[in-house]
Design an enzyme around this catalytic site. Sequence first.
Site, PDB file in Angstrom:
ATOM      1  N   LYS A  81       0.830  -1.216   0.000  1.00 50.40           N
ATOM      2  CA  LYS A  81       0.000   0.000   0.000  1.00 50.40           C
ATOM      3  C   LYS A  81       0.863   1.264   0.000  1.00 50.40           C
ATOM      4  O   LYS A  81       1.931   1.289   0.627  1.00 50.40           O
ATOM      5  CB  LYS A  81      -0.906  -0.040   1.244  1.00 50.40           C
ATOM      6  CG  LYS A  81      -1.990   1.016   1.295  1.00 50.40           C
ATOM      7  CD  LYS A  81      -2.862   0.842   2.563  1.00 50.40           C
ATOM      8  CE  LYS A  81      -3.934   1.911   2.655  1.00 50.40           C
ATOM      9  NZ  LYS A  81      -4.737   1.808   3.904  1.00 50.40           N
ATOM     10  N   SER A 156      -9.766   1.925   3.030  1.00 51.95           N
ATOM     11  CA  SER A 156      -8.933   2.717   2.164  1.00 51.95           C
ATOM     12  C   SER A 156      -7.923   1.898   1.372  1.00 51.95           C
ATOM     13  O   SER A 156      -7.351   2.416   0.410  1.00 51.95           O
ATOM     14  CB  SER A 156      -8.185   3.766   2.988  1.00 51.95           C
ATOM     15  OG  SER A 156      -7.269   3.140   3.856  1.00 51.95           O
ATOM     16  N   SER A 180      -9.876  -0.452   7.133  1.00 54.67           N
ATOM     17  CA  SER A 180      -9.310  -0.321   5.783  1.00 54.67           C
ATOM     18  C   SER A 180      -8.698  -1.571   5.182  1.00 54.67           C
ATOM     19  O   SER A 180      -8.391  -1.585   3.987  1.00 54.67           O
ATOM     20  CB  SER A 180      -8.276   0.797   5.761  1.00 54.67           C
ATOM     21  OG  SER A 180      -8.938   2.023   5.711  1.00 54.67           O
TER      22      SER A 180
HETATM   23  N1  GLN Z   1     -12.953   4.557   6.760  1.00 53.53           N
HETATM   24  C1  GLN Z   1     -12.286   4.817   7.995  1.00 53.53           C
HETATM   25  C2  GLN Z   1     -11.764   6.234   7.990  1.00 53.53           C
HETATM   26  O1  GLN Z   1     -11.963   6.882   7.047  1.00 53.53           O
HETATM   27  C3  GLN Z   1     -11.187   3.824   8.219  1.00 53.53           C
HETATM   28  C4  GLN Z   1      -9.983   4.092   7.408  1.00 53.53           C
HETATM   29  C5  GLN Z   1      -8.831   3.204   7.731  1.00 53.53           C
HETATM   30  O2  GLN Z   1      -8.975   2.142   8.332  1.00 53.53           O
HETATM   31  N2  GLN Z   1      -7.648   3.670   7.383  1.00 53.53           N
HETATM   32  O3  GLN Z   1     -11.183   6.678   8.910  1.00 53.53           O
END
Ligand code: GLN
Length: 491
Positions: A81, A156, A180
């Site tokens: 990532k 994400s 995410s």
């Molecule tokens: N969707 C969540 C956020 O926007 C989790 C994102 C993540 O786990 N990095 O914070």
Amino acid sequence: MAKLHENTATELLRMLSAGETTPVEVMATYLERIGKLEPKIHALTFVNKDAALKEAERAAKELKGAKGKKKPLLGMPIVVKECISTTGIQTTCCSKILQGYIPPYDATVVTRLKQAGAIIIAKSNMDEFAMGSSTERSCYGPTMNPWDVNRVPGGSSGGSGAAIAAREAPLALGSDTGGSIRCPAAYCGVAGIKSTYGRVSRYGLVAYANSLEQIGPITITARDSAMLLEVIAGKDIADSTSVDVPVDKYSQGIASLEGLKVGIPKEFFGEGLKADVKASVEKAVDKMKELGATTQEVSLPSIKYALPTYYLIAMCEASSNLARFDGLRYGLRVDVPKGNYDAMFSKTRQEGFGPEVRRRIILGTYALSAGYYDMFYVKALKARTIIQDDFKKALAKVDVLVGPTMPTTAFEIGTKVDDPLTMYLEDILTVPINLAGVPSLSVPVGADKAGMPIGMQVMGNFFKEQQVLGVGMALEDVLQFHKKLPPLAGA
Ligand code: GLN
């Protein structure tokens, strides 16, 4: 005979050891797939083509010379990532503010992967600074779900999820602050685990909300995740929050589900849960019973506070972590008349950060300001403790908890991105786990009427990754979802 890319990572490794394929053949196969599929799904931000092929040649020699004991991932391509630091390879968090940034060091997980013989084939797309649930908020543009290119892959770590679903690589890494890893795993029909907080080193992960996040595997199966987690887990002196607990043989799983006590948290089956998702998860629970598990309903009454608690803590931590991006040290700098540093900082940050990142910095800064600190931040920390206690109480009665990973299946691109609250609601079933700090695996358990994958979470007690993964392996052995490829990735 199965085509090379139709194999799981575990099977590919066996084939490499047995000499049924070679690291060069494996790398060339995936690079070719990337060339063919990327125009359709845009999962990757950088392909490490020439270096990866050279590494594969080196691995091939090493494999030939290795008698008996060889490195555990020798010759295996892996997607990393964009927020995980890689020496000499861009690490931008998919933000304009970090464009052009090339780290001079590897994250600890990357060091461990390299020591294990894995080869970075590409970096993957993500929501800017990991803030989002759809991978629509990347400065490189969105990623498409391989099961239906009009839909999001989740986020994400959507690039990693889509790359695995499309078999652009056999292994990938994501990061999970509030879902995410599990959200894209669920939406793309693959497996992914967020381990216990402290199980995997965060050194070299660009911080979003450090008290919540973990790096972890996104793979075709739970068995593949187990194998990858064994390599990256463990104490690291460079990350003081990593814990010195022995790393179990996760890939051995558990003997059987006979006598396993499974808790079904009733709050995971409430309002907003799509009927198809509920039905698939219930079917998987029935399968677990057939395999010898017993189930009981449990309650996590405080998780109704999880979403606001999570967003407060995450935004507060983000506002502090992202203060370092000021135009002086990394990436973008917007030049202003000499000496006017305040103007340079604010212009750089205004231009470099996207709207969602700016929103969170502003809200987090507000919640941490002297007059509101107790009312918001301290209160959220108290709520976090209560939520964690709920998990501890439930997990004192049962071995694992199971429930849907996401309340729905992947939605259409463009339908939620302009409505932050609706997007935050996506995370309702994943953020409680990060607040509690326990491990949670998402495994595919079926598909909805439109053919979009459905994921189930298996949550366990602190450092019980082996049990959680073992349950996933037992389930995938009967469900065999990994044998089904998205039509676009089939041929
Ligand atoms: N969707 C969540 C956020 O926007 C989790 C994102 C993540 O786990 N990095 O914070």
